[in-house]
Design a protein around this motif. Structure first.
Motif, PDB file in Angstrom:
ATOM      1  N   THR A 108       2.573  11.608   6.325  1.00  0.00           N
ATOM      2  CA  THR A 108       3.567  12.681   6.405  1.00  0.00           C
ATOM      3  C   THR A 108       4.829  12.381   5.612  1.00  0.00           C
ATOM      4  O   THR A 108       5.691  13.246   5.494  1.00  0.00           O
TER       5      THR A 108
ATOM      6  N   VAL B 226      -4.319  10.554  -4.077  1.00  0.00           N
ATOM      7  CA  VAL B 226      -3.495  11.721  -3.718  1.00  0.00           C
ATOM      8  C   VAL B 226      -4.319  12.830  -3.075  1.00  0.00           C
ATOM      9  O   VAL B 226      -3.958  13.350  -2.011  1.00  0.00           O
TER      10      VAL B 226
ATOM     11  N   PHE C   2       7.047  11.567   2.411  1.00  0.00           N
ATOM     12  CA  PHE C   2       7.037  11.741   0.957  1.00  0.00           C
ATOM     13  C   PHE C   2       7.277  10.437   0.221  1.00  0.00           C
ATOM     14  O   PHE C   2       6.631  10.159  -0.803  1.00  0.00           O
ATOM     15  N   ASP C   3       8.200   9.610   0.695  1.00  0.00           N
ATOM     16  CA  ASP C   3       8.543   8.392  -0.036  1.00  0.00           C
ATOM     17  C   ASP C   3       7.496   7.309   0.086  1.00  0.00           C
ATOM     18  O   ASP C   3       7.597   6.276  -0.570  1.00  0.00           O
TER      19      ASP C   3
ATOM     20  N   GLN D 226       0.308  17.181   1.657  1.00  0.00           N
ATOM     21  CA  GLN D 226       0.897  16.955   0.342  1.00  0.00           C
ATOM     22  C   GLN D 226       2.426  17.051   0.489  1.00  0.00           C
ATOM     23  O   GLN D 226       3.049  18.031   0.066  1.00  0.00           O
ATOM     24  N   PRO D 227       3.033  16.047   1.116  1.00  0.00           N
ATOM     25  CA  PRO D 227       4.477  16.120   1.368  1.00  0.00           C
ATOM     26  C   PRO D 227       5.287  16.124   0.076  1.00  0.00           C
ATOM     27  O   PRO D 227       4.885  15.534  -0.937  1.00  0.00           O
ATOM     28  N   THR D 228       6.424  16.800   0.118  1.00  0.00           N
ATOM     29  CA  THR D 228       7.356  16.872  -1.007  1.00  0.00           C
ATOM     30  C   THR D 228       8.739  16.479  -0.510  1.00  0.00           C
ATOM     31  O   THR D 228       8.975  16.343   0.694  1.00  0.00           O
ATOM     32  N   ARG D 229       9.674  16.315  -1.450  1.00  0.00           N
ATOM     33  CA  ARG D 229      11.041  15.996  -1.049  1.00  0.00           C
ATOM     34  C   ARG D 229      11.621  17.118  -0.184  1.00  0.00           C
ATOM     35  O   ARG D 229      12.302  16.868   0.804  1.00  0.00           O
ATOM     36  N   GLU D 230      11.349  18.349  -0.554  1.00  0.00           N
ATOM     37  CA  GLU D 230      11.877  19.464   0.224  1.00  0.00           C
ATOM     38  C   GLU D 230      11.245  19.530   1.610  1.00  0.00           C
ATOM     39  O   GLU D 230      11.933  19.757   2.610  1.00  0.00           O
ATOM     40  N   SER D 231       9.928  19.296   1.700  1.00  0.00           N
ATOM     41  CA  SER D 231       9.275  19.383   3.010  1.00  0.00           C
ATOM     42  C   SER D 231       9.652  18.222   3.926  1.00  0.00           C
ATOM     43  O   SER D 231       9.386  18.270   5.134  1.00  0.00           O
ATOM     44  N   GLN D 232      10.265  17.183   3.358  1.00  0.00           N
ATOM     45  CA  GLN D 232      10.711  16.055   4.184  1.00  0.00           C
ATOM     46  C   GLN D 232      11.657  16.517   5.277  1.00  0.00           C
ATOM     47  O   GLN D 232      11.692  15.944   6.365  1.00  0.00           O
TER      48      GLN D 232
ATOM     49  N   ARG E  56       4.504   9.356  -2.471  1.00  0.00           N
ATOM     50  CA  ARG E  56       4.745   9.410  -3.917  1.00  0.00           C
ATOM     51  C   ARG E  56       4.301   8.137  -4.645  1.00  0.00           C
ATOM     52  O   ARG E  56       4.231   8.120  -5.878  1.00  0.00           O
TER      53      ARG E  56
END
Length: 311
Positions: A178, A191, A180-181, A197-203, A184
């Protein structure tokens, strides 16, 4: 100042500053010594190389917002500190001769508003989401998946199960990272194996208390609030992150026995159970730290405080 304040004489705050420096030096000084020798440690260097707070900054004590330091005029030159105004001095029965300084939380809030807002959102998610305790630290395995001996994230270490054994664990597992860091750094081949597929925004909405990396990141949110939080809270977050990092690497696919770390063999039922036990313990230890960080955010910006960050 419009809120109650604590006033500390130099006889009161100087010992706290000394104790903090000694506490931080236990971790910072060996790292600095290794760096001067050109040596690396696969576990203990992480909090100084991945995160951005420098060892000297970690050792510098701060009282946090709302605490007045007496006989501390030299600290008014530090970033985000200021001397008290005439009206503030009068309200506290002090004079300019007392050398009173305080953290300039207004200037800090103005300059660091994006960091404050992001920390509040992430801490709120971390508190409000249910913990997931079925990841088994497979993020580190995904970072080594089909990497080959020359493309490992920790090139000085060998894989416990070898490349084929490591790949087999990844391919047979349910991967649900869950964070992102961590995600990535997955190998490209790993992947699509992740359920998310976590992203910086979804963090801002995906952080959850079972994640070891989210728990380590309490240290990151703490140092992003320096000097507006007490250094005692910073070190409490650092020391929890230190313990989490040990387990993070013990559960990784690398052989760390030569460094004094026994593996948590998450490829076995017993290892999975041990990982979950530690994961739950770290989540329990993180709760009061998250509440204290939430309280610090409320002091900095009470109009925008949320229940989630302090929960």
């Amino acid at each position: 100042m419009t809120r109650p304040v604590v006033v500390l004489s130099r006889d009161e705050w100087a010992p706290r500053a000394h104790d903090h420096e000694q506490r931080a030096a236990r971790y910072a000084d060996p790292f600095v010594a290794r760096r001067h020798r050109g040596h690396k440690h696969p576990v203990e260097d992480f909090l100084f190389t991945y995160y951005t707070l420098k060892p000297a900054q970690l050792k510098r004590w701060h009282p946090g917002a709302g605490t007045v330091l007496l006989d501390a005029a030299e600290r008014a030159r530090e970033k985000f500190y200021r001397p008290l105004t005439g009206s503030e001095l009068a309200a506290l029965g002090l004079t300019v001769r007392d050398g009173a300084v305080v953290v300039d939380d207004g200037a800090f809030r103005d300059r660091r508003a994006p960091a404050i807002d992001f920390a509040r959102a992430v801490l709120g998610a971390h508190a409000g989401n249910p913990g997931f305790f079925g990841c088994f630290g497979l993020h580190e395995w995904a970072m080594a998946y089909r990497s080959g001996d020359n493309d490992l994230r920790h090139e000085q270490l060998e894989l416990r199960l070898g490349a084929a054994g490591t790949d087999a664990v990844v391919e047979s597992a349910r991967i649900r990272c869950t964070h992102f860091d961590a995600f990535r750094f997955f190998q490209p081949q790993a992947v699509p194996l992740n359920e998310l597929q976590p992203t910086r925004e979804s963090q801002r909405r995906m952080e959850q208390p079972g994640c070891l990396h989210a728990t380590m990141d309490l240290y990151k949110w703490a140092y992003k609030l320096v000097p507006a939080i007490p250094s005692e809270l910073l070190m409490d977050c650092f020391e929890l992150a230190w313990d989490v990092r040990e387990t993070d690497m013990q559960a990784a696919p690398y052989d760390l026995t030569g460094w004094g770390y026994e593996p948590v063999r998450i490829e076995t039922p017993e290892g999975k159970a041990e990982y979950v036990r530690r994961q739950r313990d770290f989540a329990r230890r993180a709760q009061p730290l998250r509440r204290r960080l939430g309280a610090a955010l409320e002091v900095l910006d009470p109009a925008r405080a949320t229940d989630g960050a302090a929960a």
